[in-house]
Design an enzyme around this catalytic site. Structure first.
Site, short mmCIF file in Angstrom:
data_model
loop_
_atom_site.label_atom_id
_atom_site.label_comp_id
_atom_site.label_asym_id
_atom_site.label_seq_id
_atom_site.Cartn_x
_atom_site.Cartn_y
_atom_site.Cartn_z
CE LYS A 84 80.68 8.75 -17.60
NZ LYS A 84 80.56 9.42 -16.05
CG ASP A 123 78.04 8.10 -13.58
OD1 ASP A 123 79.02 7.35 -13.10
OD2 ASP A 123 77.81 8.68 -14.50
#
Length: 291
Positions: free
Chosen positions: A74, A111
């Site tokens: 990420k 997220d």
């Protein structure tokens, strides 16, 4: 803008990680594709860290509308893309890469959205009843959770990590007077003044040490949120339920963070309901296999 693909071509997306075989994302997106009757697929892409940039740069040539990005890619993905959404820049990580019609790559982060959407679903009163929260952990997940809570208007946010220095670094980088870092030994005492606990550490995961924290110190009606979803019902959540606290599992966060990704990939809004949660829960508990 997502990549333009002809009507006859299946829309292709996937998830990059190393390893990636454990990911539930292919099951989740294929469930929605079938439910909505869309012509497309979502595939797991096992990409070694040293090959990540080459793999990302090849998405356009391979006809992908985009990919999700999972551990350990990420943070690196956020540095590779051509442009980065402001929220992804603040979090310092991209879990979604969208390919436009010219092959340009945009990194986004869903997220924080997923964290709050599931919390709102399970404990809708938390926004009015919570003035301070405790986040355990200081990694990328903790940063996304912390930013989500700050943007939601939390008055006080405690960051606690087993290594105090990492908690200090995260708190300082957030540059917000509402954020306080504390040592691991203070975790239980802080619960006396918080009504929301979010665990973003690996403690309590399958194969990891249990999370030791005194939930007995939390006020009645407080919320305990464990973003771990393997196992689905961690010891922390089971204890929270025994004490009459609101227990929020990590599976819903996984589902909700996938909604903006699906919309970006396939141009349709998927349905999140109890049937979907039960279906994925059954996979996690071994009641049935992945489709």
């Amino acid at each position: 803008m997502k990549m333009v693909i002809s009507e006859k071509s299946p829309i292709l997306a996937g998830v990059m990680g190393w390893p990636v075989s454990q990911s539930l994302s292919p099951v989740l997106h294929r469930y929605w594709l079938k439910q909505l009757g869309l012509n497309g697929d979502y595939v797991p892409l096992a990409v070694r860290p040293q090959n990540l940039e080459q793999a990302i740069r090849g998405l356009y040539a391979l006809g992908f509308s985009g990919v999700n990005v999972t551990i350990p890619h990420k943070e690196t993905a956020a540095r590779i893309v051509d442009r980065l959404h402001p929220l992804a820049r603040r979090i310092g990580a991209a879990n979604l890469i969208v390919v436009d019609e010219k092959g340009r790559l945009e990194g986004r982060n869903t997220d924080a959205y997923g964290c709050l959407a599931w919390l709102d679903h399970c404990a809708p009163a938390w926004r009015t009843g919570t003035t301070s929260a405790l986040v355990l952990g200081a990694g990328g997940a903790a940063r996304a959770v912390a930013i989500a809570l700050l943007d939601a208007g939390i008055s006080r946010l405690y960051i606690v990590n087993r290594t105090k220095e990492r908690a200090d670094v995260l708190a300082q980088s957030l540059d917000d007077k509402r954020v306080l870092a504390a040592g691991w030994q203070e975790r239980s005492a802080i619960l006396k003044e918080t009504t929301l606990l979010i665990n973003s550490t690996s403690l309590g995961m399958a194969g990891q040490a249990p999370l030791d924290i005194a939930l007995s110190l939390m006020q009645p009606g407080s919320v305990v949120y464990d973003i771990v979803y393997k196992p689905l019902q961690t010891d922390l959540l089971q204890e929270a339920q025994r004490r009459g606290l609101v227990a929020v599992d990590g599976l819903g966060m996984l589902i909700y963070q996938a909604v903006p990704s699906f919309e970006a990939f396939y141009g349709a809004t998927p349905v999140v309901d109890d049937d979907l949660h039960s279906y994925l829960s059954g996979i996690l508990t071994g009641e049935h296999d992945k489709a």
